[in-house]
Design an enzyme around this catalytic site. Structure first.
Site, short mmCIF file in Angstrom:
data_model
loop_
_atom_site.label_atom_id
_atom_site.label_comp_id
_atom_site.label_asym_id
_atom_site.label_seq_id
_atom_site.Cartn_x
_atom_site.Cartn_y
_atom_site.Cartn_z
N LEU A 112 0.94 -1.16 0.15
CA LEU A 112 0.06 0.00 0.04
C LEU A 112 0.95 1.29 0.01
O LEU A 112 1.84 1.24 0.86
CB LEU A 112 -0.97 0.16 1.27
CG LEU A 112 -2.25 -0.79 1.18
CD1 LEU A 112 -2.83 -0.88 2.39
CD2 LEU A 112 -3.11 -0.78 -0.01
N ASP A 113 0.47 2.42 -0.66
CA ASP A 113 1.20 3.32 -0.70
C ASP A 113 1.53 4.14 0.41
O ASP A 113 0.83 3.59 1.51
CB ASP A 113 0.81 4.55 -1.73
CG ASP A 113 0.57 3.83 -3.25
OD1 ASP A 113 1.36 3.05 -3.48
OD2 ASP A 113 -0.45 4.34 -3.81
N LEU A 114 2.35 5.06 0.54
CA LEU A 114 2.67 5.70 2.11
C LEU A 114 1.41 6.44 2.26
O LEU A 114 1.19 6.36 3.25
CB LEU A 114 3.87 6.76 1.64
CG LEU A 114 4.14 7.56 2.76
CD1 LEU A 114 4.87 6.92 4.08
CD2 LEU A 114 5.10 8.84 2.41
N ASP A 115 0.61 7.07 1.40
CA ASP A 115 -0.63 7.84 1.73
C ASP A 115 -1.95 7.04 1.69
O ASP A 115 -2.72 7.36 1.98
CB ASP A 115 -0.52 8.94 0.60
CG ASP A 115 0.58 9.94 0.66
OD1 ASP A 115 1.18 10.06 1.78
OD2 ASP A 115 0.95 10.44 -0.16
N THR A 116 -1.69 5.61 1.60
CA THR A 116 -2.90 5.00 1.37
C THR A 116 -2.98 4.28 2.66
O THR A 116 -2.27 3.72 3.07
CB THR A 116 -2.87 4.13 0.10
OG1 THR A 116 -2.80 4.58 -0.89
CG2 THR A 116 -4.18 2.79 0.07
#
Length: 267
Positions: A112-116
């Site tokens: 999962l992305d840093l911001d997700t």
């Protein structure tokens, strides 16, 4: 949460005891399954009194594999915003490994992305992890996206029909509005693949400004009420459901390597 206790020692045990411990049913119910010829060990039907090693044997009921290896661990984590999905981060940012016990060692399934935010599975079952992450098995991932404004129907249709990205056509299995308030709209977006930053890139391509993104479901597993930064172990029914959704059923024959649960590193 605290670290889990050491797993019980492996070794040959009666098959009905193994099945009961794996949550298939009561000991008596598991004995009935064996008597009806519905249970196999390493591809061979067994009779009452048969034994197997839960750590090494592939045990199936009606062709569906039952997870029995006590050394394998399956965790569901609600990844918070700002945490990276890696074992180590050169920039010193917090990682998902900081949120789960160090032993036994587990690895994130995909990224999962840093911001997700949202649902992330971690396990030391390498075969299951590889299948869940591989596009071939088309495991659906469900996201909730908070976007600015009210998306145009054309943009939502484009997401369903396909958006051309730099790495090829990307298509959502389904897209629907969950609700709106003020100048924000919640969208549910379901994908059957997992390319890097795919949801973000798709929304940007159709001109929908994303403000917040969370994954709420992977295959048959839903995030539920678990709070950000917390995790829980999967129960036996959930593990069996994951096995079933990626086709981890009966082996092709005794000793078939592809059919056995692995303890390797997840991708």
């Amino acid at each position: 949460m605290t670290d889990r206790a050491d797993p019980p020692p492996s070794g040959a045990q009666r098959v009905q005891k193994i099945l009961a411990a794996a949550g298939v049913g009561s000991r008596r119910a598991c004995e009935q399954l064996i008597a009806e010829g519905r249970v196999a060990v390493d591809g061979q039907p067994v009779t009452l009194g048969a034994k197997a090693d839960p750590a090494d044997s592939v045990i199936t009921v009606d062709g569906e594999r039952v997870p029995t290896n006590p050394r394998l661990v399956y965790l569901l984590l609600n990844k918070p915003h700002g945490v990276v999905t890696t074992a180590n981060d050169p920039q010193g940012r917090p990682t998902v490994m900081d949120l789960v016990p160090p032993h036994p060692r587990v690895y994130p399934v995909g990224r999962l992305d840093l911001d997700t935010e949202g649902l992330l599975l971690l396990t030391n079952d390498g075969e299951l992890a590889n299948r869940l992450a591989h596009p071939r098995y088309e495991v659906e991932k469900t996201y909730v996206a908070q976007v600015r404004g009210t998306p145009k129907k054309l943009a939502l249709r484009q997401l369903r029909e396909g958006v051309e990205l730099e790495d090829g056509l990307a298509r959502a299995t389904s897209v629907r509005e969950l609700g709106a308030a003020a100048d924000k709209t919640l969208l549910e977006i379901v994908l059957a693949e997992g390319r890097k930053r795919e949801v973000r890139r798709m929304l940007a391509a159709v001109g929908v400004p994303l403000e917040r993104l969370a994954r709420v479901k992977v295959g048959p597993l839903a995030l539920g009420e678990i709070t950000p930064g917390k995790f829980r172990p999967l129960n036996h029914a959930e593990i069996r459901a994951l096995y079933a959704c990626v086709g981890l059923g009966a082996p092709e024959g005794p000793g078939t390597a592809d059919a056995r649960s692995g303890g390797g590193q997840a991708r």
